[in-house]
Write a protein that holds these residues in place. Structure first.
Motif, PDB file in Angstrom:
ATOM      1  N   PRO A 157      23.374   2.404  -3.357  1.00  0.00           N
ATOM      2  CA  PRO A 157      22.611   3.260  -2.443  1.00  0.00           C
ATOM      3  C   PRO A 157      21.468   3.942  -3.199  1.00  0.00           C
ATOM      4  O   PRO A 157      21.643   4.361  -4.342  1.00  0.00           O
ATOM      5  CB  PRO A 157      23.639   4.270  -1.939  1.00  0.00           C
ATOM      6  N   LEU A 158      20.312   4.018  -2.547  1.00  0.00           N
ATOM      7  CA  LEU A 158      19.137   4.545  -3.241  1.00  0.00           C
ATOM      8  C   LEU A 158      18.196   5.270  -2.288  1.00  0.00           C
ATOM      9  O   LEU A 158      18.308   5.172  -1.075  1.00  0.00           O
ATOM     10  CB  LEU A 158      18.398   3.403  -3.945  1.00  0.00           C
ATOM     11  N   TRP A 159      17.281   5.991  -2.910  1.00  0.00           N
ATOM     12  CA  TRP A 159      16.148   6.592  -2.207  1.00  0.00           C
ATOM     13  C   TRP A 159      14.907   5.780  -2.567  1.00  0.00           C
ATOM     14  O   TRP A 159      14.658   5.543  -3.744  1.00  0.00           O
ATOM     15  CB  TRP A 159      15.920   8.044  -2.633  1.00  0.00           C
ATOM     16  N   GLU A 160      14.151   5.375  -1.565  1.00  0.00           N
ATOM     17  CA  GLU A 160      12.881   4.691  -1.785  1.00  0.00           C
ATOM     18  C   GLU A 160      11.774   5.702  -1.496  1.00  0.00           C
ATOM     19  O   GLU A 160      11.691   6.231  -0.393  1.00  0.00           O
ATOM     20  CB  GLU A 160      12.740   3.498  -0.843  1.00  0.00           C
ATOM     21  N   ILE A 161      10.948   5.959  -2.493  1.00  0.00           N
ATOM     22  CA  ILE A 161       9.834   6.896  -2.328  1.00  0.00           C
ATOM     23  C   ILE A 161       8.541   6.096  -2.362  1.00  0.00           C
ATOM     24  O   ILE A 161       8.246   5.416  -3.352  1.00  0.00           O
ATOM     25  CB  ILE A 161       9.831   7.972  -3.434  1.00  0.00           C
ATOM     26  N   TYR A 162       7.804   6.189  -1.292  1.00  0.00           N
ATOM     27  CA  TYR A 162       6.539   5.466  -1.139  1.00  0.00           C
ATOM     28  C   TYR A 162       5.431   6.500  -1.275  1.00  0.00           C
ATOM     29  O   TYR A 162       5.405   7.488  -0.547  1.00  0.00           O
ATOM     30  CB  TYR A 162       6.544   4.788   0.226  1.00  0.00           C
ATOM     31  N   TYR A 163       4.542   6.305  -2.236  1.00  0.00           N
ATOM     32  CA  TYR A 163       3.499   7.307  -2.485  1.00  0.00           C
ATOM     33  C   TYR A 163       2.193   6.656  -2.926  1.00  0.00           C
ATOM     34  O   TYR A 163       2.147   5.492  -3.288  1.00  0.00           O
ATOM     35  CB  TYR A 163       3.972   8.318  -3.536  1.00  0.00           C
ATOM     36  N   ARG A 164       1.143   7.453  -2.872  1.00  0.00           N
ATOM     37  CA  ARG A 164      -0.177   7.029  -3.357  1.00  0.00           C
ATOM     38  C   ARG A 164      -0.463   7.755  -4.666  1.00  0.00           C
ATOM     39  O   ARG A 164      -0.236   8.943  -4.793  1.00  0.00           O
ATOM     40  CB  ARG A 164      -1.264   7.365  -2.345  1.00  0.00           C
ATOM     41  N   SER A 165      -0.978   6.994  -5.633  1.00  0.00           N
ATOM     42  CA  SER A 165      -1.339   7.577  -6.923  1.00  0.00           C
ATOM     43  C   SER A 165      -2.726   8.204  -6.821  1.00  0.00           C
ATOM     44  O   SER A 165      -3.408   8.076  -5.810  1.00  0.00           O
ATOM     45  CB  SER A 165      -1.300   6.502  -8.005  1.00  0.00           C
ATOM     46  N   ASN A 166      -3.137   8.848  -7.882  1.00  0.00           N
ATOM     47  CA  ASN A 166      -4.442   9.516  -7.893  1.00  0.00           C
ATOM     48  C   ASN A 166      -5.608   8.553  -7.695  1.00  0.00           C
ATOM     49  O   ASN A 166      -6.654   8.941  -7.201  1.00  0.00           O
ATOM     50  CB  ASN A 166      -4.625  10.317  -9.185  1.00  0.00           C
ATOM     51  N   ASN A 167      -5.423   7.284  -8.087  1.00  0.00           N
ATOM     52  CA  ASN A 167      -6.477   6.296  -7.861  1.00  0.00           C
ATOM     53  C   ASN A 167      -6.306   5.593  -6.499  1.00  0.00           C
ATOM     54  O   ASN A 167      -6.843   4.529  -6.275  1.00  0.00           O
ATOM     55  CB  ASN A 167      -6.539   5.280  -9.013  1.00  0.00           C
ATOM     56  N   ASN A 168      -5.495   6.227  -5.634  1.00  0.00           N
ATOM     57  CA  ASN A 168      -5.301   5.815  -4.242  1.00  0.00           C
ATOM     58  C   ASN A 168      -4.584   4.471  -4.084  1.00  0.00           C
ATOM     59  O   ASN A 168      -4.708   3.817  -3.059  1.00  0.00           O
ATOM     60  CB  ASN A 168      -6.623   5.808  -3.477  1.00  0.00           C
TER      61      ASN A 168
END
Length: 157
Positions: free
Chosen positions: A125-136
Motif C-alpha cells: 500500500p502506498l501514497w502516490e503524490i503527483y506534483y509539478r517541479s519548479n521547471n513546471n
C-alpha cells in the motif's frame, strides 16, 4: 426574430441534455466498480460508511475504498483487480495524506502538489503524490503507506 430565439433555446437545451448524458455514461463504469468493490470488501470486513472510492492505475489496477467500519474507525481497503484479494488497514496505522506530503517536502521542493492518493503496487500500500517541479515538469513520488519510506520516483515528464 422569435423563431431564432426559440431555435437557440432549443439548441442550448439539447446540447445541455447531451452533456448530461455523456457525463452519466462516463461515470457508470466507476459506479459499477465501486459497487462491486464494496460488496467484495463487505465479505471480509463490514464497511459501515464509504467516504471515498477511486481506481488506482499503476502496475495493475487497484480499487481503493476509504470508509468506516462498524466501530466507527477509519479504514482503507485495497482490492487489486486481478487477484480480488482484499487488503484492509486502519487509517491510523499508516501515514496520513499530510504526513505523505511532508515526506515529499523533506526531499523535494515542489512548485505545486496536484494530487495525493492511495494506491498499491506489488501488494504494497502506498501514497502516490503527483506534483509539478519548479521547471513546471510533471513528477510522481511514491511513499510506503505503513513505514513512510520512499518507494520510487518518476521525475521530469
Amino acid at each position: 426574430m422569435k423563431k431564432w430565439i426559440i431555435f437557440i433555446v432549443i439548441f442550448i437545451v439539447v446540447i445541455f441534455g447531451l452533456l448530461i448524458k455523456v457525463y452519466f455514461t462516463s461515470v457508470d463504469p466507476v459506479k459499477a466498480a465501486e459497487k462491486k468493490a464494496v460488496a467484495l470488501a463487505n465479505k471480509e470486513i463490514s464497511i459501515k460508511e464509504v467516504e471515498d472510492f477511486h481506481i488506482y492505475n499503476g502496475i495493475e489496477t487497484v480499487n481503493v475504498i476509504e470508509g468506516k467500519n462498524n466501530k466507527g474507525e477509519k479504514i482503507i481497503v485495497w482490492i487489486p483487480e486481478k487477484s480480488k484479494k482484499v487488503y484492509v488497514k486502519k487509517a491510523k496505522d499508516g501515514l496520513s495524506k499530510e504526513e505523505a506530503i511532508q515526506k515529499l517536502l523533506q526531499e523535494k521542493s515542489p512548485k505545486k502538489v496536484i494530487s495525493v492518493r492511495l494506491g498499491m503496487e506489488k501488494n504494497i500500500p502506498l501514497w502516490e503524490i503527483y506534483y509539478r517541479s519548479n521547471n513546471n515538469l510533471i513528477n510522481y513520488y511514491y511513499v510506503h503507506f505503513d513505514t513512510g519510506e520512499w518507494l520510487k520516483k518518476i521525475e521530469n515528464l
